[in-house]
Design a protein around this motif. Structure first.
Motif, PDB file in Angstrom:
ATOM      1  N   VAL A  37       0.751  -1.189   0.038  1.00 26.65           N
ATOM      2  CA  VAL A  37      -0.075  -0.105  -0.014  1.00 26.65           C
ATOM      3  C   VAL A  37       0.691   1.254  -0.092  1.00 26.65           C
ATOM      4  N   GLU A  38       0.612   2.143  -0.876  1.00 25.06           N
ATOM      5  CA  GLU A  38       1.375   3.560  -1.009  1.00 25.06           C
ATOM      6  C   GLU A  38       0.443   4.632  -0.359  1.00 25.06           C
ATOM      7  N   GLY A  39       0.996   5.301   0.374  1.00 31.12           N
ATOM      8  CA  GLY A  39       0.299   6.630   1.120  1.00 31.12           C
ATOM      9  C   GLY A  39       1.129   7.650   1.804  1.00 31.12           C
ATOM     10  N   GLN A  40       0.689   8.719   2.301  1.00 30.80           N
ATOM     11  CA  GLN A  40       1.606   9.634   3.000  1.00 30.80           C
ATOM     12  C   GLN A  40       0.987   9.527   4.471  1.00 30.80           C
ATOM     13  N   ILE A  41       2.142   9.423   5.088  1.00 28.19           N
ATOM     14  CA  ILE A  41       1.797   9.550   6.740  1.00 28.19           C
ATOM     15  C   ILE A  41       1.348  10.665   7.162  1.00 28.19           C
ATOM     16  N   ALA A  42       0.139  10.764   7.642  1.00 26.96           N
ATOM     17  CA  ALA A  42      -0.658  12.065   8.230  1.00 26.96           C
ATOM     18  C   ALA A  42      -0.195  12.049   9.646  1.00 26.96           C
ATOM     19  N   GLU A  43      -0.333  10.823  10.553  1.00 27.76           N
ATOM     20  CA  GLU A  43      -0.213  10.973  11.856  1.00 27.76           C
ATOM     21  C   GLU A  43       0.845   9.899  11.866  1.00 27.76           C
ATOM     22  N   ILE A  86      -0.023   4.523  12.965  1.00 23.75           N
ATOM     23  CA  ILE A  86       0.175   5.630  11.776  1.00 23.75           C
ATOM     24  C   ILE A  86      -1.214   5.572  11.188  1.00 23.75           C
ATOM     25  N   THR A  87      -1.693   6.859  10.629  1.00 21.25           N
ATOM     26  CA  THR A  87      -2.763   7.379   9.837  1.00 21.25           C
ATOM     27  C   THR A  87      -2.036   7.459   8.397  1.00 21.25           C
ATOM     28  N   LEU A  88      -2.423   6.534   7.461  1.00 22.83           N
ATOM     29  CA  LEU A  88      -1.827   6.508   6.171  1.00 22.83           C
ATOM     30  C   LEU A  88      -3.048   7.136   5.491  1.00 22.83           C
ATOM     31  N   ARG A  89      -2.744   8.181   4.669  1.00 24.31           N
ATOM     32  CA  ARG A  89      -3.662   8.837   3.760  1.00 24.31           C
ATOM     33  C   ARG A  89      -3.386   8.849   2.528  1.00 24.31           C
ATOM     34  N   ASP A  90      -4.427   8.764   1.718  1.00 20.87           N
ATOM     35  CA  ASP A  90      -4.362   8.582   0.128  1.00 20.87           C
ATOM     36  C   ASP A  90      -3.892  10.183  -0.381  1.00 20.87           C
ATOM     37  N   PRO A  91      -2.657  10.075  -1.151  1.00 19.67           N
ATOM     38  CA  PRO A  91      -2.623  11.593  -1.640  1.00 19.67           C
ATOM     39  C   PRO A  91      -3.292  12.243  -2.332  1.00 19.67           C
ATOM     40  N   ALA A 145      -7.277  11.150  -3.024  1.00 20.98           N
ATOM     41  CA  ALA A 145      -8.634  11.227  -2.487  1.00 20.98           C
ATOM     42  C   ALA A 145      -8.531  11.392  -0.824  1.00 20.98           C
ATOM     43  N   ASN A 146      -9.603  11.753  -0.401  1.00 17.49           N
ATOM     44  CA  ASN A 146      -9.619  12.110   1.209  1.00 17.49           C
ATOM     45  C   ASN A 146     -10.173  11.084   1.937  1.00 17.49           C
ATOM     46  N   VAL A 147      -9.129   9.731   1.928  1.00 13.89           N
ATOM     47  CA  VAL A 147      -9.525   8.575   2.640  1.00 13.89           C
ATOM     48  C   VAL A 147      -8.007   8.181   3.247  1.00 13.89           C
ATOM     49  N   SER A 148      -8.298   7.590   4.299  1.00  6.48           N
ATOM     50  CA  SER A 148      -7.361   7.084   4.969  1.00  6.48           C
ATOM     51  C   SER A 148      -7.328   5.670   5.956  1.00  6.48           C
ATOM     52  N   ALA A 149      -6.389   5.321   6.180  1.00  2.17           N
ATOM     53  CA  ALA A 149      -6.534   3.950   7.026  1.00  2.17           C
ATOM     54  C   ALA A 149      -5.543   3.933   7.948  1.00  2.17           C
ATOM     55  N   ASN A 150      -5.686   3.165   9.180  1.00  5.87           N
ATOM     56  CA  ASN A 150      -4.899   2.938  10.081  1.00  5.87           C
ATOM     57  C   ASN A 150      -3.990   1.811  10.215  1.00  5.87           C
ATOM     58  N   VAL A 151      -2.990   2.127  10.426  1.00  3.35           N
ATOM     59  CA  VAL A 151      -1.707   1.153  10.214  1.00  3.35           C
ATOM     60  C   VAL A 151      -1.022   0.746  11.739  1.00  3.35           C
ATOM     61  N   GLY A 159       4.196  13.247   7.071  1.00  2.00           N
ATOM     62  CA  GLY A 159       4.335  14.091   5.751  1.00  2.00           C
ATOM     63  C   GLY A 159       5.240  13.039   4.753  1.00  2.00           C
ATOM     64  N   ALA A 160       5.739  12.183   5.285  1.00  2.00           N
ATOM     65  CA  ALA A 160       6.789  11.293   4.291  1.00  2.00           C
ATOM     66  C   ALA A 160       5.655  10.366   3.575  1.00  2.00           C
ATOM     67  N   ARG A 161       6.114  10.112   2.103  1.00  2.00           N
ATOM     68  CA  ARG A 161       5.513   9.283   1.539  1.00  2.00           C
ATOM     69  C   ARG A 161       6.048   7.860   1.395  1.00  2.00           C
ATOM     70  N   VAL A 162       5.565   6.648   1.977  1.00  2.00           N
ATOM     71  CA  VAL A 162       6.012   5.535   2.150  1.00  2.00           C
ATOM     72  C   VAL A 162       5.065   4.290   1.473  1.00  2.00           C
ATOM     73  N   VAL A 163       5.761   3.346   1.205  1.00  2.00           N
ATOM     74  CA  VAL A 163       5.086   2.023   0.713  1.00  2.00           C
ATOM     75  C   VAL A 163       5.214   1.142   1.793  1.00  2.00           C
ATOM     76  N   VAL A 164       3.987   0.708   2.259  1.00  2.00           N
ATOM     77  CA  VAL A 164       3.808  -0.387   3.469  1.00  2.00           C
ATOM     78  C   VAL A 164       3.456  -1.893   3.006  1.00  2.00           C
ATOM     79  N   HIS A 165       4.276  -2.769   3.155  1.00  2.00           N
ATOM     80  CA  HIS A 165       3.797  -4.153   3.302  1.00  2.00           C
ATOM     81  C   HIS A 165       3.231  -4.490   4.205  1.00  2.00           C
ATOM     82  N   ALA A 166       1.750  -4.861   4.179  1.00  2.00           N
ATOM     83  CA  ALA A 166       0.913  -5.031   5.264  1.00  2.00           C
ATOM     84  C   ALA A 166      -0.042  -6.247   5.186  1.00  2.00           C
TER      85      ALA A 166
END
Length: 433
Positions: free
Chosen positions: A32-38, A48-53, A55-61, A78-85
């Protein structure tokens, strides 16, 4: 296949949540790719709260801190990351989350590749077409400005704009121009200025920075918001070497915030000079036209017909008089020639007229049938004749016929011959037979 249920036979919560957990468990491990919001660390776990860059959606990690610290440097908000989850569903609370097994930074090369892919997609959709770009107004009433609060970009745009045209007004909307909130705030400020009825052009400005710092201005959501705006947009992001996707979709691309002010607001001194040059050119054109018209008018007035109209009338009068005299002379000569000819004709007619001959003393002798007697030889004694004189006539009868001119009598009705010529028209001068 859906779970069977009805109002009479509903499914218990535990059954539903258990089914949801089973369905989520079938997803398996995913990237999953996203931006770390929290990012919150609690002991050996990090949440971690991973936000889509886009759309206004996010997921808990949920991530062990060991997995988070395995990256150098560890990811920050604020960093963009790729998560293997592995997707996880906590049935007691009905909560979905991702259990991180590995976290990687999105590398620079990968970022560039993703931006290039996004650029090709937007180009194919026609978002960057030159045909849809709008011209900037010549003299905007109000300029909208989206920039960082109290930033150097704001000072450059305001100072240069007011120096060039002191009467220009600015509507400034400060926004975060870096980090996770940048796209959301810039889009909101853009939409607010676009809806402002007095704003004629919008400038989005930011100073230079690294590629990661300028990523919000290549965000798909911001690019599409600029494409959908009804007000012309000027992009002034970074410096000449920086080229975020916002530069491609904007109506005008400025190399710096200072350049954006120069492109947006005209220089009052330059415009006054242009007005002066146009005014002088217009004056020269008008003066040249007037001089040509005056020269033409002087030429027309110098013509004899206008310089001395009476002279022209006199000249034409002389022509008319001359033509009249010529016509009179010609007519007089023609009449004289005709009168002479008529006189000659009358003289010839008078000379050849029998009345003229009769006036000289001759007479015309006619028989009773009106035929003219041309010889006495054909007459009979006692024949009645009519003798026509100049003014009257008389009746006579034949009593004797003289043959010739010697007085010899010949009986009436006999044929005689003589050597003398008979009198003209068979008349005898001075005699009245």
């Amino acid at each position: 296949m859906g779970m069977e249920s009805s109002a009479e036979a509903p499914q218990p919560v535990r059954v539903v949540l258990n089914a949801v957990g089973q369905w989520i468990g079938r997803l398996g491990r995913i990237w999953v790719e996203g931006q770390i919001a929290e990012l919150n660390r609690r002991g050996r776990m990090a949440y971690i709260t991973l936000r889509d860059p886009v759309a206004n959606v996010s997921a808990n990690v949920v991530c062990p801190t060991a997995v988070l610290d395995a990256q150098s440097p560890p990811p920050e908000p604020g960093a963009r990351v790729v998560v293997h989850a592995k997707p996880d569903f906590y049935e007691p609370r009905g909560r979905f989350s991702l259990r991180a097994l590995e976290i990687r930074h999105v590398g620079l090369g990968e970022l560039l590749a993703r931006l290039e892919q996004l650029r090709r997609t937007l180009t194919a959709e026609g978002v960057f077409d030159q045909a849809r770009k709008r011209p900037l107004p010549f003299l905007p009433n109000t300029v909208g400005l989206v920039c960082g609060r109290d930033s150097a970009a704001e000072r450059d745009v305001l100072e240069n704009g007011r120096r060039r045209w002191p009467a220009v007004r600015f509507e400034v909307r400060p926004a975060t121009v870096q980090g996770e909130r940048a796209v959301r705030e810039v889009v909101a400020a853009l939409q607010e200025l676009d809806a402002h009825p007095e704003v004629d052009v919008i400038v989005i400005a930011r100073g230079g920075g690294s590629l990661e710092d300028l990523l919000p201005f290549s965000d798909e959501a911001l690019v599409r918001a600029v494409a959908a705006s009804t007000t012309p947009v000027v992009s002034a992001i970074g410096h000449e070497q920086d080229a975020p996707l916002l530069d491609h979709v904007a109506d005008v691309r400025a190399s710096t915030p200072t350049d954006a002010a120069k492109r947006t607001v005209p220089d009052v001194g330059e415009q006054l000079e242009i007005v002066r040059q146009l005014r002088d050119r217009g004056r020269r054109v008008v003066q040249g036209g007037l001089e040509r018209e005056f020269s033409w008018l002087r030429g027309v007035r110098s013509r004899p017909a206008l310089a001395d109209p009476v002279r022209e009338v006199d000249r034409l009068t002389e022509q008319v008089v001359e033509l009249r005299d010529r016509a009179r002379r010609s007519l007089t000569a023609s009449l004289d020639r005709s009168a002479d000819g008529l006189g000659h004709t009358r003289a010839r007619l008078h000379a050849l007229s029998p009345a003229t001959t009769l006036a000289r003393g001759y007479a015309i002798v006619q028989r009773g049938d009106g035929s003219v007697v041309r010889s006495a030889a054909g007459l009979q004694e006692g024949e009645e004749l009519r003798v026509r004189l100049t003014e009257d006539s008389l009746r006579a009868s034949v009593t004797e016929i003289e043959a010739g001119g010697d007085g010899t009598s010949v009986p009436a009705g006999s044929q005689t011959t003589g050597g003398g010529d008979p009198a003209p028209d068979e008349t005898t001068e001075g005699e009245n037979p």
